[in-house]
Design a protein around this motif. Structure first.
Motif, mmCIF file in Angstrom:
data_model
loop_
_atom_site.group_PDB
_atom_site.id
_atom_site.type_symbol
_atom_site.label_atom_id
_atom_site.label_comp_id
_atom_site.label_asym_id
_atom_site.label_seq_id
_atom_site.Cartn_x
_atom_site.Cartn_y
_atom_site.Cartn_z
ATOM 1 N N THR A 185 -2.847 -4.258 -10.442
ATOM 2 C CA THR A 185 -4.306 -3.363 -10.118
ATOM 3 C C THR A 185 -4.015 -3.097 -9.307
ATOM 4 O O THR A 185 -3.417 -2.815 -7.759
ATOM 5 C CB THR A 185 -4.998 -4.701 -10.252
ATOM 6 O OG1 THR A 185 -5.237 -5.440 -9.443
ATOM 7 C CG2 THR A 185 -5.813 -5.737 -11.684
ATOM 8 N N VAL A 186 -4.909 -2.265 -9.169
ATOM 9 C CA VAL A 186 -4.875 -0.642 -8.200
ATOM 10 C C VAL A 186 -6.164 -0.865 -7.505
ATOM 11 O O VAL A 186 -7.483 -1.050 -8.252
ATOM 12 C CB VAL A 186 -4.150 0.515 -9.069
ATOM 13 C CG1 VAL A 186 -4.825 1.770 -8.160
ATOM 14 C CG2 VAL A 186 -2.798 0.542 -9.508
ATOM 15 N N HIS A 187 -6.345 -0.342 -6.016
ATOM 16 C CA HIS A 187 -7.095 0.125 -5.711
ATOM 17 C C HIS A 187 -6.640 0.784 -4.499
ATOM 18 O O HIS A 187 -6.580 1.227 -4.091
ATOM 19 C CB HIS A 187 -7.414 -1.633 -4.445
ATOM 20 C CG HIS A 187 -8.804 -1.439 -3.579
ATOM 21 N ND1 HIS A 187 -8.898 -0.124 -2.667
ATOM 22 C CD2 HIS A 187 -10.008 -2.211 -3.483
ATOM 23 C CE1 HIS A 187 -9.904 -0.547 -2.139
ATOM 24 N NE2 HIS A 187 -10.692 -1.552 -3.049
ATOM 25 N N VAL B 217 0.630 -1.524 0.629
ATOM 26 C CA VAL B 217 0.183 0.016 0.073
ATOM 27 C C VAL B 217 0.459 1.168 -0.076
ATOM 28 O O VAL B 217 1.895 1.203 0.963
ATOM 29 C CB VAL B 217 -1.093 0.309 1.263
ATOM 30 C CG1 VAL B 217 -2.039 -1.150 1.366
ATOM 31 C CG2 VAL B 217 -0.040 -0.168 2.115
ATOM 32 N N ILE B 218 1.033 2.570 -0.049
ATOM 33 C CA ILE B 218 0.905 3.614 -0.794
ATOM 34 C C ILE B 218 -0.026 4.582 -0.714
ATOM 35 O O ILE B 218 -0.451 5.144 -0.652
ATOM 36 C CB ILE B 218 1.392 3.521 -2.006
ATOM 37 C CG1 ILE B 218 2.387 2.407 -2.832
ATOM 38 C CG2 ILE B 218 2.435 4.578 -2.627
ATOM 39 C CD1 ILE B 218 2.294 2.726 -4.628
ATOM 40 N N ILE B 219 0.644 5.190 0.860
ATOM 41 C CA ILE B 219 -0.021 5.981 1.045
ATOM 42 C C ILE B 219 0.672 7.777 0.686
ATOM 43 O O ILE B 219 1.324 7.710 0.834
ATOM 44 C CB ILE B 219 -0.051 6.426 2.938
ATOM 45 C CG1 ILE B 219 -0.407 4.710 3.744
ATOM 46 C CG2 ILE B 219 -0.743 7.020 3.223
ATOM 47 C CD1 ILE B 219 0.000 4.604 4.794
ATOM 48 N N MET B 220 -0.592 8.549 0.439
ATOM 49 C CA MET B 220 0.090 8.938 -0.365
ATOM 50 C C MET B 220 -0.108 10.898 1.031
ATOM 51 O O MET B 220 -0.821 10.374 2.224
ATOM 52 C CB MET B 220 -0.746 9.919 -1.168
ATOM 53 C CG MET B 220 -0.989 8.699 -2.444
ATOM 54 S SD MET B 220 -0.106 8.200 -3.262
ATOM 55 C CE MET B 220 -0.156 9.723 -4.483
ATOM 56 N N LYS B 221 0.492 11.602 0.848
ATOM 57 C CA LYS B 221 0.799 12.643 1.240
ATOM 58 C C LYS B 221 -0.721 13.384 1.415
ATOM 59 O O LYS B 221 -1.451 13.117 0.468
ATOM 60 C CB LYS B 221 1.690 13.364 1.524
ATOM 61 C CG LYS B 221 3.428 13.288 1.132
ATOM 62 C CD LYS B 221 3.853 14.134 1.533
ATOM 63 C CE LYS B 221 5.455 14.205 2.052
ATOM 64 N NZ LYS B 221 6.442 14.384 1.517
ATOM 65 N N GLY C 21 -3.522 0.905 -3.805
ATOM 66 C CA GLY C 21 -3.278 -0.523 -3.229
ATOM 67 C C GLY C 21 -2.917 -1.224 -4.235
ATOM 68 O O GLY C 21 -3.488 -1.166 -5.373
ATOM 69 N N ALA C 22 -1.062 -2.067 -4.652
ATOM 70 C CA ALA C 22 -1.448 -2.265 -5.486
ATOM 71 C C ALA C 22 -1.857 -3.810 -5.356
ATOM 72 O O ALA C 22 -1.215 -4.337 -4.066
ATOM 73 C CB ALA C 22 0.414 -2.320 -5.296
ATOM 74 N N VAL C 23 -2.984 -4.859 -5.853
ATOM 75 C CA VAL C 23 -2.619 -6.188 -6.163
ATOM 76 C C VAL C 23 -2.366 -7.297 -6.869
ATOM 77 O O VAL C 23 -2.704 -6.502 -8.019
ATOM 78 C CB VAL C 23 -4.486 -5.630 -6.147
ATOM 79 C CG1 VAL C 23 -4.872 -7.388 -5.314
ATOM 80 C CG2 VAL C 23 -5.419 -5.195 -4.836
ATOM 81 N N GLY C 24 -1.712 -7.965 -6.811
ATOM 82 C CA GLY C 24 -1.276 -8.726 -7.394
ATOM 83 C C GLY C 24 0.148 -9.611 -6.757
ATOM 84 O O GLY C 24 0.426 -8.994 -5.548
ATOM 85 N N ASP C 25 1.486 -10.328 -8.166
ATOM 86 C CA ASP C 25 2.347 -9.855 -6.939
ATOM 87 C C ASP C 25 3.262 -9.071 -6.818
ATOM 88 O O ASP C 25 3.904 -8.386 -8.081
ATOM 89 C CB ASP C 25 2.849 -11.818 -8.288
ATOM 90 C CG ASP C 25 4.267 -11.582 -7.848
ATOM 91 O OD1 ASP C 25 4.554 -11.485 -6.029
ATOM 92 O OD2 ASP C 25 5.513 -12.010 -7.759
#
Ligand code: PEP
Ligand code: MN
Length: 339
Positions: free
Chosen positions: A27-29, A2-6, A40-44
């Protein structure tokens, strides 16, 4: 991952990061946290270097999600999921009360019970048309006829219908009659069924399997969500332990654990958990006290002659008393009973 944005990240920043994640085969959530966006990055993601995102000015931090379920995890979606069904709400500060017979038996039986639970303040009508029974010789449900009766009872009372679907082949014909699809405990790991209900846009009430761990329940929710249907409600309905006095053992700590691990709403079914009508009210109160988003209870006007689960069904007057007794309790835990 997960990438938390500012807090001050712009739409352009979010788009740029999204494209980068997608270019890496995931894929992105995207979800909205209390004050920022979370990608969120979903996948490997095992081969992805988190540093490439940490270098970006608009990124607050990058975290790896340890859990094998992603879409269902609270890390991916910190805010509670709230599901709307025909003007009723499941999740958030609303309490959902699902009530009705174990099985739909006849028009007279269903309408009598549906009208009484509506009168007492239920939010949803339950009733099985397809019944998963331990014995093949027990009543198996009225099937399509039962679905039609549920639709009729819903039209009369205004209560949306929660009913079980047991096989992928039943989905298409059942959809017009169903507001919330129930996946029963015995089908919690019927992966083909989970995938197929994941392709519909109906909310899914997913019951915990008889011997399923909390993680397995969340993985089953993930199966549904991975197909695109994010409207999943989890149900703790008791698990099998060495205890035989009760039908199952109600695992109330699962409500707390799931709330911590996931953003999905959780309800409790005290009827199947205990197998005893006289435990239904106290266990309902206990469920609400620990923070459940609702309860599912079996109600029958003539339990002694019910075609299934009479011993755990409460009579309409007991249901009215239950509704009365949870009014004050709901306020204490900041939940509202819906009318
Ligand atoms: C039901 O709710 O009717 C039912 C069969 O419950 P479970 O799948 O939890 O046994
Ligand atoms: Mn039942």
């Amino acid at each position: 991952m997960v990438i938390i944005m500012k807090k001050d990240a712009t739409k352009d920043d979010i788009n740029r990061i999204t494209k980068r994640v997608e270019s890496l085969g995931c894929t992105v959530h995207i979800s909205e946290g209390n004050s920022c966006y979370i990608i969120g990055a979903v996948g490997d993601t095992s081969a992805i270097d988190a540093g490439i995102f940490e270098l970006e000015d608009c990124v607050e931090k990058v975290m790896r999600v340890q859990s094998p379920y992603k879409r269902a995890s609270r890390m991916f979606n910190p805010l509670d999921t709230i599901i709307e069904v025909k003007g009723k709400t499941i999740g958030g500060n609303k309490l959902a009360v699902i009530a009705g017979p174990c099985s739909v038996e006849s028009e007279e039986q269903l309408l009598t019970i549906a009208k009484s639970v509506k009168e007492s303040g239920a939010t949803f009508l339950r009733g099985g048309a397809y019944k998963p029974r331990t014995s093949p010789y027990s009543f198996q449900g009225l099937k399509e006829e039962g679905l039609k009766l549920l639709k009729k009872a819903s039209a009369i009372t205004g209560l949306p219908v929660v009913t079980e679907i047991m096989a992928p082949s039943q989905i298409e014909s059942a959809l017009p009659y169903v507001d919330v699809i129930q996946i029963g405990a015995r089908n919690m790991q019927n992966f083909d069924l989970l995938k197929e209900v994941g392709k519909t846009d109906k909310p899914v009430l997913l019951k915990r399997g008889l011997s399923a761990t909390i993680e397995e329940l969340l993985m089953s929710a993930e199966y549904i969500m991975a197909e695109g249907n994010e409207k999943v409600i989890l149900c703790e309905r008791g698990i099998r332990t060495f205890e035989t006095y009760t039908r199952n053992t109600l695992d109330l700590s699962a409500v707390l654990a799931i709330k911590k691990l996931s953003h999905l709403p959780v309800i409790v079914d005290p009827s199947h958990a205990s197998g005893k009508w006289w435990m239904v009210e106290p266990l309902s109160k206990a469920a609400i006290a620990v923070g459940a988003d609702g309860i599912a209870v079996e109600v029958h006007h003539d339990p002694a002659n019910a075609l299934s689960d009479g011993e755990q069904s409460i009579k309409p007057e007991k249901f009215a008393a239950l509704m009365d007794s949870i009014k004050d309790l709901s306020k204490i835990v900041n939940k509202e009973i819906q009318v």
